[in-house]
Each structure stands twice: as C-alpha cells, then as structure tokens.
Design a protein around this motif. Sequence first.
Motif, short mmCIF file in Angstrom:
data_model
loop_
_atom_site.label_atom_id
_atom_site.label_comp_id
_atom_site.label_asym_id
_atom_site.label_seq_id
_atom_site.Cartn_x
_atom_site.Cartn_y
_atom_site.Cartn_z
N THR A 196 0.83 -1.20 0.00
CA THR A 196 0.00 0.00 0.00
C THR A 196 0.88 1.26 0.00
N ASP A 197 2.07 1.19 0.62
CA ASP A 197 2.99 2.33 0.55
C ASP A 197 3.45 2.53 -0.90
N ALA A 198 3.75 1.41 -1.58
CA ALA A 198 4.17 1.49 -2.99
C ALA A 198 3.05 2.08 -3.84
N ALA A 199 1.81 1.62 -3.60
CA ALA A 199 0.67 2.12 -4.38
C ALA A 199 0.45 3.61 -4.12
N PRO A 213 -0.99 11.48 -16.06
CA PRO A 213 -0.78 10.92 -17.40
C PRO A 213 -1.25 9.48 -17.52
N LEU A 214 -1.28 8.72 -16.41
CA LEU A 214 -1.72 7.32 -16.47
C LEU A 214 -3.12 7.19 -15.88
N THR A 215 -3.94 6.35 -16.52
CA THR A 215 -5.27 6.06 -15.97
C THR A 215 -5.08 5.15 -14.75
N PRO A 216 -6.12 5.03 -13.88
CA PRO A 216 -5.98 4.12 -12.74
C PRO A 216 -5.61 2.70 -13.19
N ALA A 217 -6.19 2.23 -14.32
CA ALA A 217 -5.89 0.85 -14.78
C ALA A 217 -4.42 0.76 -15.21
N GLU A 218 -3.91 1.81 -15.88
CA GLU A 218 -2.49 1.80 -16.29
C GLU A 218 -1.57 1.84 -15.07
N LEU A 219 -1.99 2.62 -14.09
CA LEU A 219 -1.18 2.75 -12.87
C LEU A 219 -1.15 1.40 -12.13
N ALA A 220 -2.30 0.70 -12.14
CA ALA A 220 -2.36 -0.63 -11.50
C ALA A 220 -1.41 -1.58 -12.23
N ARG A 221 -1.32 -1.46 -13.57
CA ARG A 221 -0.41 -2.34 -14.31
C ARG A 221 1.05 -2.06 -13.97
N VAL A 275 -0.15 -4.84 -5.12
CA VAL A 275 -0.06 -3.39 -5.40
C VAL A 275 -1.20 -2.91 -6.31
N PRO A 276 -1.57 -3.67 -7.39
CA PRO A 276 -2.67 -3.18 -8.23
C PRO A 276 -3.95 -2.92 -7.42
N TYR A 277 -4.28 -3.87 -6.52
CA TYR A 277 -5.48 -3.63 -5.69
C TYR A 277 -5.29 -2.37 -4.85
N LEU A 321 -8.81 -7.21 -11.35
CA LEU A 321 -9.63 -6.57 -10.33
C LEU A 321 -11.03 -6.24 -10.84
N THR A 322 -12.03 -6.51 -10.01
CA THR A 322 -13.39 -6.12 -10.32
C THR A 322 -13.91 -5.32 -9.13
N PRO A 323 -14.22 -4.03 -9.34
CA PRO A 323 -14.78 -3.26 -8.21
C PRO A 323 -16.13 -3.85 -7.80
N LEU A 324 -16.40 -3.85 -6.49
CA LEU A 324 -17.64 -4.44 -5.96
C LEU A 324 -18.44 -3.36 -5.23
N PRO A 325 -19.75 -3.62 -5.00
CA PRO A 325 -20.50 -2.69 -4.15
C PRO A 325 -19.81 -2.60 -2.79
#
Length: 283
Positions: A103-106, A119-127, A136-138, A154-158
């Motif tokens: 989580t520190d890395a993220a 410059p990066l979307t959240p999905a690109e940043l997760a990659r 880290v992606p989560y 990853l699939t976001p949930l309610p």
Amino acid sequence: MEIQAFAKLNLTLDVLGKRPDGYHDLRMVMQSITLCDTLTLTPNQGQGLRVSTDLHFLPTGEKNLAAIAARRFWEALGCPAEDLDICIRKRIPVCAGMAGGSTDAAAVLRALNQRAGSPLTPAELARVGEQVGSDVPYCVLGGTALAEGRGERLTPLPALPRCWVVVCKPEFAISTPELFARIDSVRLRCRPDTDGLLSALEEGDLGGAARRMYNVFEDVLPPRQRDRVGELKNALIQAGALGANMSGTGPTAFGLFDCPEAAEEARAVLAENCRDIFLCQTV
Ligand code: C5P
C-alpha cells in the motif's frame, strides 16, 4: 506531498492452484480500512531517490517497495528519475497480511501520477504496480474489490455496508512465501463461499457478508499460530462481531461490527491480551 496509504483486509481468500510461473491463482475479496501509513514526498537537491521509515528494521533506500514503485513509474513514463525523499510513518503492522509494503508502494504511484497531471489512468497505474508486487494493483484502486489471477485482475464491488472493524495483530509475524509453500503440500478441507459473499454485497447484507468470510491460509498455519488466530477470532465473535476472519497470509485477525459502541467494547476487551489492536472503519 503528504499522502495516506490504507491497509487492506481479506474478506475472503481462496487459492485455486499453482501456476507454471511459481505464483498461485487466487480469488479474494479485498477491503481497504482507515488504518494507514503516512508518506511524505519531498524533492531534494541532487541526493537521488531516498526512502526512510520510522521502523529501524525496514529496508530503506532502493530496497523499499516505495522506491521500486517510484522507479517503475518514471520508467513507464519514459522520464528520468527525480531526486526525491520518501519518508514513511508506519502504523500498519509489518508482515501481518494487511499489504503494508504494497500500500505504501501504491500510494507513491498515485502521488507521483497526480503530481505529473495524471498521465496514467488508474488501470495503467495498476499495471505499473503489478511489476512491484501482487497486491499493489489492488492497493492502487482500493475500496471493495474482487481480486483474481495473481491478484492483478480486479473487479470493483458494491461497498461493504457501513461497519466498524476491530483489527488484532498477534505477537508473531508470518512469511508469505513460506505459507504459500505450505499450502502446496496440503489438500484444502474448506473453501470460502466467495459467490455467496458477492451476492451479500450486492444485497447490502452486512451480516450475510460477515458470516461468509473465510481464508484458506488459516488452515495451514503452524499449530500454535493457528490456535492463537482462532482464539482471537473467537474472542471477537464473543464480543459481538458479526463475523471474524484472518487477513492475507496472516496472522492479523479482524471482526466486523454493525455498531460503534460494540466495536469499542470489543477493542477494550481484546486489548487485554493483544498489544497491536485497532478500531477502524472501511474506506
Ligand atoms: O508478488 P509478491 O512479491 O508480493 O509475492 C510475494 C510472494 O508471495 C511470492 O514470492 C510468492 O511466493 C507468493 N505469491 C504467490 N502467488 C500470488 C501472490 C504471491 O505464490 N498470487
């Protein structure tokens, strides 16, 4: 910049099998909580990339996941590395199954991306995070999510309905690679009802979700450690938790409560025999 890095808990954790690359295919429901580390990022004058923490035994400098994340971010953008001091105030227990290092890395990835004008979307940043560690992606995305594959799908949930979380970290630490190795040599007797938990989340049913929490790693802990985790989970349930579980490869145990008074009472009772104990909420 000062940023918060939230801990994660596993509402479920299932290991589906070992992969040819040595990692395991997982299926797990993740939840971030308000327990957090605080990172301060400060440009320096020609001193390079430096990482320091307030825990003397943690790696500093280039070995820290936060530094690796910064390097990967600049590589992904194709820019030269910056001279930067990353200072980490640790509150999340270490080697506890709460993704403290990840989580520190993220948080570093999110902060550097924000400072660069996103410059990066959240999905690109997760990659980019995937190159730093499986969790880290989560941690880049956070919230309530289903994580599959190595942990990167990853699939976001309610969101988990509003609740209070009592988190207890027993006095020993667990080695993640060691526990993954142990799980290869046993036949799992019990699996989490992940689909049932997903339905409970869809329905906003906190009790249903709490009752379905389960983590396959609890069964492969060495006996004394398994007993201690079981004891903490029982104490949480006795104190009124709707459900209790172990997070990650352990040994942290936690319980979910639907009212803050019951959670505070449970925290006080469990504090008598567990030193690292936190009352938090979900994020
Ligand atoms: O990816 P990360 O470096 O955080 O993983 C730490 C260790 O956990 C790996 O070396 C591996 O032993 C184990 N692991 C695994 N399968 C996963 C994630 C982690 O076997 N999906």
